[in-house]
Design a protein around this motif. Structure first.
Motif, short mmCIF file in Angstrom:
data_model
loop_
_atom_site.label_atom_id
_atom_site.label_comp_id
_atom_site.label_asym_id
_atom_site.label_seq_id
_atom_site.Cartn_x
_atom_site.Cartn_y
_atom_site.Cartn_z
N SER A 82 17.84 32.23 -19.40
CA SER A 82 17.53 32.61 -18.35
C SER A 82 16.73 31.53 -17.44
O SER A 82 16.98 31.15 -16.17
CB SER A 82 16.57 34.05 -18.22
OG SER A 82 17.48 34.98 -18.48
N SER A 124 16.77 28.45 -18.13
CA SER A 124 17.74 27.07 -17.76
C SER A 124 18.41 27.45 -16.58
O SER A 124 18.49 26.26 -15.85
CB SER A 124 18.83 27.25 -18.94
OG SER A 124 18.03 27.25 -20.17
N THR A 125 18.81 28.63 -15.76
CA THR A 125 19.08 28.57 -14.70
C THR A 125 18.36 28.66 -13.40
O THR A 125 18.49 28.60 -12.37
CB THR A 125 20.16 29.80 -14.45
OG1 THR A 125 19.45 31.00 -14.89
CG2 THR A 125 21.11 29.51 -15.55
N SER A 167 17.18 25.95 -10.32
CA SER A 167 18.37 25.51 -9.68
C SER A 167 18.44 26.88 -8.71
O SER A 167 18.69 26.71 -7.46
CB SER A 167 19.64 25.17 -10.16
OG SER A 167 19.95 25.89 -10.99
N MET A 168 18.31 27.93 -9.45
CA MET A 168 18.43 29.51 -8.57
C MET A 168 17.24 29.45 -7.44
O MET A 168 17.49 29.69 -6.42
CB MET A 168 18.43 30.36 -9.39
CG MET A 168 19.50 30.66 -10.46
SD MET A 168 21.07 31.47 -9.27
CE MET A 168 21.96 31.94 -10.99
N GLN A 175 20.32 20.37 -17.42
CA GLN A 175 20.46 21.93 -17.19
C GLN A 175 21.58 22.25 -17.89
O GLN A 175 21.68 23.12 -18.67
CB GLN A 175 20.33 22.27 -15.71
CG GLN A 175 20.59 23.83 -15.62
CD GLN A 175 20.87 24.32 -13.98
OE1 GLN A 175 21.73 23.69 -13.42
NE2 GLN A 175 19.79 25.17 -13.54
N ILE A 196 21.94 25.27 -20.81
CA ILE A 196 22.95 26.41 -20.48
C ILE A 196 23.95 26.54 -21.49
O ILE A 196 23.99 27.64 -21.96
CB ILE A 196 23.55 26.39 -19.04
CG1 ILE A 196 22.48 26.70 -18.09
CG2 ILE A 196 24.43 27.52 -19.03
CD1 ILE A 196 22.92 26.40 -16.52
N HIS A 231 28.80 26.25 -8.15
CA HIS A 231 28.14 27.34 -8.82
C HIS A 231 26.54 26.98 -8.22
O HIS A 231 26.28 25.79 -7.89
CB HIS A 231 28.04 27.71 -10.22
CG HIS A 231 29.49 27.75 -10.75
ND1 HIS A 231 29.88 29.16 -10.20
CD2 HIS A 231 30.23 27.34 -11.64
CE1 HIS A 231 31.14 29.42 -10.94
NE2 HIS A 231 31.42 28.32 -11.70
N SER A 232 25.76 27.87 -8.54
CA SER A 232 24.27 27.54 -8.34
C SER A 232 23.67 26.94 -9.44
O SER A 232 22.34 26.92 -9.40
CB SER A 232 23.54 28.93 -7.76
OG SER A 232 23.79 29.76 -8.40
N TYR A 233 24.15 26.52 -10.51
CA TYR A 233 23.73 25.75 -11.63
C TYR A 233 24.86 25.10 -12.32
O TYR A 233 26.02 25.02 -11.60
CB TYR A 233 22.95 26.74 -12.73
CG TYR A 233 24.13 27.76 -12.85
CD1 TYR A 233 25.34 27.87 -13.60
CD2 TYR A 233 23.91 29.15 -12.32
CE1 TYR A 233 26.05 28.90 -13.96
CE2 TYR A 233 24.82 30.16 -12.32
CZ TYR A 233 25.77 30.01 -13.17
OH TYR A 233 26.68 31.28 -13.30
N ASN A 276 27.60 34.31 -12.36
CA ASN A 276 26.24 34.97 -12.37
C ASN A 276 26.00 36.09 -13.35
O ASN A 276 25.09 36.07 -13.96
CB ASN A 276 25.98 35.20 -10.96
CG ASN A 276 25.60 33.96 -10.07
OD1 ASN A 276 25.43 32.83 -10.69
ND2 ASN A 276 25.48 33.97 -8.79
N LEU A 293 25.70 34.90 -16.94
CA LEU A 293 24.53 34.28 -17.39
C LEU A 293 23.36 35.05 -17.03
O LEU A 293 22.32 35.10 -17.94
CB LEU A 293 24.32 33.07 -16.55
CG LEU A 293 25.06 31.66 -17.03
CD1 LEU A 293 24.90 30.73 -16.21
CD2 LEU A 293 25.06 31.34 -18.40
#
Length: 315
Positions: free
Chosen positions: A75, A77-78, A81-82, A101, A105, A177-179, A279, A282
């Motif tokens: 969590s 790790s993301t 960027s989130m 990152q 991940i 994606h957001s990561y 999402n 993860l």
């Protein structure tokens, strides 16, 4: 012009929040913050309970502690960027930060799969040979299993950043994606990605795929052992100790299969569906795993209730 684009794209990527609706990103800020808070609270509670209660200092709960640490790490790790996208509306991520990152991940994903295999082995030993359970899975053996799981993840994921770094990026630098994920960054390259694709496939087959087969085989052996128990109550009791682990396995592999199937066969689907599934893959297991273990594991449930009752009485 291409040279300049290549230079720029090698130094940054643009992450995507809600595809096609960047103005709606703020809507996701608080739900995501709530999920991350739940992840930290849930897994933190599991770790605290296991540490404080000496009756939980058993192999099963040591493996659960490793799973909780892995969930928190995945969590986290993301999280950068989130936060960058949904809270601060800053979608740009430096290239080196992106591949870092990416490493964490994918690395923690492989670690989680390995931990689930270890927990399946733990359940097999506990049911197959309960009298020797504690003598087989000693602290030293559990530590060695943890080191092997972590070392395997580092070794298989270590080449990934270098495989990405060698590629030229002269097309769009917008990730979906957001990561940062290997397969997502790879598709933006303007050179052959055959080696990356092949290596990614090998990792999936020989880590996640092989782990799934080992877990399945473990449960075949567990079921065979359980069916050999004469007492119906004892059979149910033995199977009940596996329920939490089975739920954790399903929470990990069902979203993984869903993401894989959508990437493979769902190119016609809305980008929002792709983002939602990624999402879920993860973010959902780290949130739900502690809930599942708290509800399904009587010893942990009792200890959590006792802990909150004691705090309430003090207040």
């Amino acid at each position: 012009m291409n040279s300049n684009a290549s230079h720029v794209n090698h130094h940054s990527f643009i992450l995507t929040g809600i595809p096609g609706m960047p103005d709606k990103n703020a809507w996701m800020a608080f739900p995501l913050g709530f999920l991350y808070t739940l992840t930290l609270l849930g897994n933190g509670t599991i770790l605290t309970v296991i540490k404080v209660d000496e009756s939980l200092h058993e192999p099963m709960y040591y493996f659960l502690s490793i799973l909780a640490l892995t969930d928190v790490s995945l969590s986290m790790s993301t999280l950068p960027s989130m936060l960058s996208i949904f809270w601060f509306n800053v979608p740009e991520i430096p290239f080196d930060a992106c591949i870092t990152q990416m490493f964490f991940i994918h690395g923690f994903g492989v670690v989680e799969s390995g931990v689930l295999v270890s927990m399946a082995f733990d359940r097999f030993v506990a049911i197959r040979d309960p009298l020797r359970y504690a003598s087989i899975l000693t602290h030293g053996i559990i530590g060695k299993i943890g080191i092997v799981v972590l070392t395997r993840a580092v070794c298989v994921v270590f080449p990934v950043p270098f495989l990405i770094k060698r590629l030229p990026f002269c097309h769009s630098n917008v990730l979906s994606h957001s990561y940062c994920l290997h397969q997502d960054a790879m598709r933006l390259a303007c050179a052959s990605t055959r080696i990356n694709s092949l290596y990614g496939l090998i990792i999936v087959i020989f880590t996640l795929g092989l782990d799934a087969i080992i877990i399945l085989f473990s449960y075949v052996l567990i079921l065979k052992t359980v069916l050999g128990i004469a007492s119906r109550d004892e059979r149910l009791k033995a199977l009940n100790t596996c329920l939490s682990h089975i739920c954790a396995v399903l929470l990990f592999y069902i979203p993984l299969i869903g993401v894989t199937m959508i990437h493979r066969f769902g190119k016609h689907l809305s980008p929002v569906v792709h983002t939602l599934m990624a999402n879920i893959y993860l973010l959902l297991p780290p949130v739900l795993n502690p809930i599942v273990y708290s509800v399904k594991t009587k010893q942990i449930r009792r200890r959590i209730i006792h802990m909150f009752q004691r705090r309430t009485n003090r207040a």
